[in-house]
Design a protein around this motif. Structure first.
Motif, mmCIF file in Angstrom:
data_model
loop_
_atom_site.group_PDB
_atom_site.id
_atom_site.type_symbol
_atom_site.label_atom_id
_atom_site.label_comp_id
_atom_site.label_asym_id
_atom_site.label_seq_id
_atom_site.Cartn_x
_atom_site.Cartn_y
_atom_site.Cartn_z
ATOM 1 N N GLN A 13 0.828 -1.193 0.000
ATOM 2 C CA GLN A 13 0.000 0.000 0.000
ATOM 3 C C GLN A 13 0.867 1.249 0.000
ATOM 4 O O GLN A 13 2.018 1.235 0.459
ATOM 5 C CB GLN A 13 -0.917 0.010 1.218
ATOM 6 N N ALA A 14 0.308 2.317 -0.498
ATOM 7 C CA ALA A 14 1.016 3.595 -0.490
ATOM 8 C C ALA A 14 1.432 3.940 0.936
ATOM 9 O O ALA A 14 0.666 3.752 1.881
ATOM 10 C CB ALA A 14 0.131 4.685 -1.065
ATOM 11 N N SER A 85 8.181 4.930 2.141
ATOM 12 C CA SER A 85 7.185 5.931 1.721
ATOM 13 C C SER A 85 6.796 5.746 0.259
ATOM 14 O O SER A 85 6.778 6.697 -0.519
ATOM 15 C CB SER A 85 7.729 7.347 1.953
ATOM 16 N N LYS A 87 4.950 5.279 -3.247
ATOM 17 C CA LYS A 87 3.849 5.970 -3.891
ATOM 18 C C LYS A 87 3.350 5.124 -5.060
ATOM 19 O O LYS A 87 4.120 4.336 -5.620
ATOM 20 C CB LYS A 87 4.321 7.327 -4.410
ATOM 21 N N PRO A 88 2.102 5.324 -5.471
ATOM 22 C CA PRO A 88 1.607 4.574 -6.642
ATOM 23 C C PRO A 88 2.479 4.771 -7.877
ATOM 24 O O PRO A 88 2.623 3.843 -8.683
ATOM 25 C CB PRO A 88 0.202 5.153 -6.837
ATOM 26 N N THR A 91 5.218 2.270 -8.921
ATOM 27 C CA THR A 91 4.874 0.990 -9.523
ATOM 28 C C THR A 91 5.633 0.786 -10.824
ATOM 29 O O THR A 91 5.592 1.627 -11.718
ATOM 30 C CB THR A 91 3.367 0.915 -9.794
ATOM 31 N N VAL A 122 2.395 -0.581 -6.121
ATOM 32 C CA VAL A 122 1.990 0.224 -4.971
ATOM 33 C C VAL A 122 0.542 0.644 -5.182
ATOM 34 O O VAL A 122 0.229 1.350 -6.150
ATOM 35 C CB VAL A 122 2.896 1.457 -4.796
ATOM 36 N N SER A 124 -3.031 2.547 -4.131
ATOM 37 C CA SER A 124 -3.398 3.824 -3.490
ATOM 38 C C SER A 124 -4.467 3.623 -2.434
ATOM 39 O O SER A 124 -5.046 2.569 -2.304
ATOM 40 C CB SER A 124 -3.874 4.806 -4.544
#
Length: 124
Positions: A13-14, A85, A87-88, A91, A122, A124
């Motif tokens: 997950q993000a 940390s 983030k999408p 990916t 990842v 969101s």
């Protein structure tokens, strides 16, 4: 012949973390520089991070600075990428690369050897 095998990819997950590892075989990598690149669907492969043969010089792409850390264990012939940390937009398929030399190299064309890649997704 040099072989590079990446492990550690997956779905996260993000805001989460993953640690990628690249195991090198075929020769001693104490005199090799290593790098990580990534390729998202429909995009070109891009530089992520690089480390010199003695770990004295590292470089990170602007998009991952402060979040990703590259490190290596020369005795074990491994190079890791700690990703925090997430983030999408992180990916992508992540590739490990190697080349003989002492510096820290940022361009795909600098590298002689590549792994098959590991998928990082990842959500969101």
């Amino acid at each position: 012949q040099v072989q590079l095998v990446e492990t550690g990819g997956g779905l996260v997950q993000a805001g989460g973390s993953l640690r990628l590892s690249c195991a090198a075989s075929g020769r001693t990598f104490s005199g090799y520089s290593m790098g990580w690149f990534r390729q998202a669907p429909g995009k070109e492969r891009e530089f992520v991070a690089a480390i010199s043969w003695n770990s004295g010089n590292t470089n990170n792409a602007e998009s991952v600075k402060g979040r990703f850390t590259i490190s290596r264990d020369t005795a074990k012939n491994t190079v890791d990428l700690q990703m925090n940390s997430l983030k999408p937009e992180d990916t992508a398929v992540y590739y490990c690369a190697a080349r003989p030399g002492s510096g820290s190299y940022l361009y795909m064309g600098h590298y002689s050897y590549w792994g098959q890649g590991t998928q990082v997704t990842v959500s969101s």
